[in-house]
Design a protein around this motif. Structure first.
Motif, PDB file in Angstrom:
ATOM      1  N   ILE A  47       0.805  -1.036  -0.161  1.00 28.25           N
ATOM      2  CA  ILE A  47       0.076  -0.095   0.071  1.00 28.25           C
ATOM      3  C   ILE A  47       1.052   1.247  -0.042  1.00 28.25           C
ATOM      4  O   ILE A  47       0.354   2.205  -0.573  1.00 28.25           O
ATOM      5  CB  ILE A  47      -1.131  -0.254   1.591  1.00 28.25           C
ATOM      6  CG1 ILE A  47      -1.952  -1.219   1.209  1.00 28.25           C
ATOM      7  CG2 ILE A  47      -1.366   1.836   1.048  1.00 28.25           C
ATOM      8  CD1 ILE A  47      -2.922  -1.119   2.613  1.00 28.25           C
TER       9      ILE A  47
ATOM     10  N   GLU B 210      -4.960   0.591   8.955  1.00 33.12           N
ATOM     11  CA  GLU B 210      -6.238   1.650   8.161  1.00 33.12           C
ATOM     12  C   GLU B 210      -5.523   3.376   7.549  1.00 33.12           C
ATOM     13  O   GLU B 210      -6.286   4.086   7.043  1.00 33.12           O
ATOM     14  CB  GLU B 210      -7.372   2.107   9.586  1.00 33.12           C
ATOM     15  CG  GLU B 210      -8.577   2.506   9.366  1.00 33.12           C
ATOM     16  CD  GLU B 210      -9.064   1.981   8.015  1.00 33.12           C
ATOM     17  OE1 GLU B 210     -10.191   2.780   7.676  1.00 33.12           O
ATOM     18  OE2 GLU B 210      -8.758   1.330   7.549  1.00 33.12           O
TER      19      GLU B 210
ATOM     20  N   ARG C  58      -4.608   3.100   4.450  1.00 34.00           N
ATOM     21  CA  ARG C  58      -5.620   2.425   3.299  1.00 34.00           C
ATOM     22  C   ARG C  58      -6.315   3.433   3.311  1.00 34.00           C
ATOM     23  O   ARG C  58      -6.738   4.232   1.806  1.00 34.00           O
ATOM     24  CB  ARG C  58      -6.827   1.722   4.493  1.00 34.00           C
ATOM     25  CG  ARG C  58      -6.354  -0.315   3.972  1.00 34.00           C
ATOM     26  CD  ARG C  58      -7.143  -0.904   4.664  1.00 34.00           C
ATOM     27  NE  ARG C  58      -6.812  -2.043   3.888  1.00 34.00           N
ATOM     28  CZ  ARG C  58      -6.915  -3.413   4.482  1.00 34.00           C
ATOM     29  NH1 ARG C  58      -7.810  -2.948   5.623  1.00 34.00           N
ATOM     30  NH2 ARG C  58      -7.023  -4.679   5.041  1.00 34.00           N
TER      31      ARG C  58
ATOM     32  N   GLU D  56      -7.208   6.028  -0.468  1.00 30.76           N
ATOM     33  CA  GLU D  56      -8.136   6.484  -0.532  1.00 30.76           C
ATOM     34  C   GLU D  56      -8.081   7.898  -0.884  1.00 30.76           C
ATOM     35  O   GLU D  56      -8.688   8.257  -1.513  1.00 30.76           O
ATOM     36  CB  GLU D  56      -9.417   6.379  -0.065  1.00 30.76           C
ATOM     37  CG  GLU D  56      -9.794   4.274  -0.238  1.00 30.76           C
ATOM     38  CD  GLU D  56      -9.922   4.335   1.017  1.00 30.76           C
ATOM     39  OE1 GLU D  56     -10.455   4.660   1.504  1.00 30.76           O
ATOM     40  OE2 GLU D  56     -10.794   2.192   0.906  1.00 30.76           O
TER      41      GLU D  56
ATOM     42  N   LYS E 139      -7.352  -2.052  -7.027  1.00 36.50           N
ATOM     43  CA  LYS E 139      -9.152  -2.929  -6.661  1.00 36.50           C
ATOM     44  C   LYS E 139      -9.491  -3.942  -6.829  1.00 36.50           C
ATOM     45  O   LYS E 139     -10.445  -4.245  -8.251  1.00 36.50           O
ATOM     46  CB  LYS E 139      -9.591  -1.339  -7.278  1.00 36.50           C
ATOM     47  CG  LYS E 139      -9.228  -0.732  -6.350  1.00 36.50           C
ATOM     48  CD  LYS E 139     -10.118   0.993  -6.159  1.00 36.50           C
ATOM     49  CE  LYS E 139     -10.171   2.337  -5.800  1.00 36.50           C
ATOM     50  NZ  LYS E 139     -10.761   3.370  -6.500  1.00 36.50           N
TER      51      LYS E 139
END
Length: 301
Positions: free
Chosen positions: A194, A249, A252, A256, A277
């Motif tokens: 990520i 989290e 992420r 986003e 995705k």
């Protein structure tokens, strides 16, 4: 007003020499500077010099002293200091050539523009610069600036040269003591993946004009507001104090929350959207297939 050189002397490559001058490649002329003011009188504070007995002295009468014991000094006059000047005080002798990649970035210090001093040395200057450009190397030399002899790196830059002072080994602190408590362990592979995608989203080119000192800009705005009679100026937002508990989290949300469209296009080239995705691709809608057959039978009647 023409810039004044920081240093004048000769640049030497073996038996080829030419007169040169050094000019700082950076400036602090645009920095916000303050003076100490007595608010009761509005007068600027003046500094006076006193010795340990409280007697006021003139700075022009002072000499330099090196402390050898507590409150015991060896005194040196300017003439005595000049008497031990090195050859590198008035010349830059190139000693060797190295690859720029060999010089750790922590050693690079202050940059100066190196230019010919007068028309007489232009031909020799061009010869040295062109030969260095062809070699593709960085020249190492020594020069005395102020009261210190500096190791310098010289490289061609456009039609001139760039001279950068280098820190000595003793000036660079070892990292062992500071890094020894950092655990040497592997990070979670998913988190790294990520983080790599966030890096890809934020890729771009280096544009120096886009980076400004926002604190100095805020100071200038405050000064302008007080000059215009507003009195207060604008107050900046306090620094964020995020309490990140869930690292995954947070990663992420960072991924986003990116709104840099050009960066997203770069990320798309680096990794296909299907890999970024996968969930939406694997879950087809279920409702439309059930309603399709009745519509076809109605059309046939």
């Amino acid at each position: 007003m023409a810039a004044r050189p920081s240093w004048n002397g000769h640049l030497r490559l073996s038996l080829v020499a030419c007169p040169v001058s050094l000019f700082p490649a950076t400036t602090s002329a645009h920095d916000v500077r303050f003076h100490l003011i007595n608010p009761e009188t509005g007068n600027r504070i003046r500094t006076k010099t006193f010795d340990a007995d409280g007697e006021e002295v003139e700075r022009k009468d002072l000499v330099r002293g090196f402390e050898i014991e507590k409150d015991e000094y060896i005194l040196l006059t300017d003439d005595e200091i000049k008497s031990v000047r090195l050859e590198s005080t008035r010349s830059i002798d190139i000693e060797r050539f190295v690859d720029a990649a060999e010089i750790d970035r922590i050693f690079w210090n202050d940059p100066y523009y190196l230019v010919p001093d007068g028309k007489a040395g232009v031909d020799a200057f061009v010869v040295i610069r062109t030969a260095m450009e062809s070699a593709g190397k960085v020249a190492l030399a020594r020069v005395v600036m102020g009261t210190r002899e500096r190791i310098v790196a010289i490289e061609p830059r456009e039609v001139g040269m760039l001279l950068t002072t280098l820190r000595t080994h003793d000036e660079v602190r070892a990292s062992d003591e500071l890094f020894e408590d950092i655990p040497n362990r592997k990070a979670d592979a998913g988190m790294i993946e990520i983080a790599e995608r966030i890096i890809a989203q934020k890729q771009g080119s280096f544009e120096p004009s886009e980076f400004t000192d926002r604190y100095e800009e805020a100071l200038r705005a405050l000064i302008a507001s007080k000059r215009d009679g507003d009195g207060g100026g604008t107050k900046s937002a306090p620094p964020r104090e995020d309490n990140v508990i869930d690292l995954m989290e947070a990663l992420r949300r960072s991924l986003e929350g990116s709104s840099d469209k050009p960066a997203k296009r770069v990320a798309a080239k680096a990794k296909p959207a299907a890999k970024a995705k996968p969930a939406p691709k694997k879950t087809p809608p279920k409702a439309p297939p059930k309603k399709a057959p009745p519509r076809k039978r109605a059309a046939s009647r």
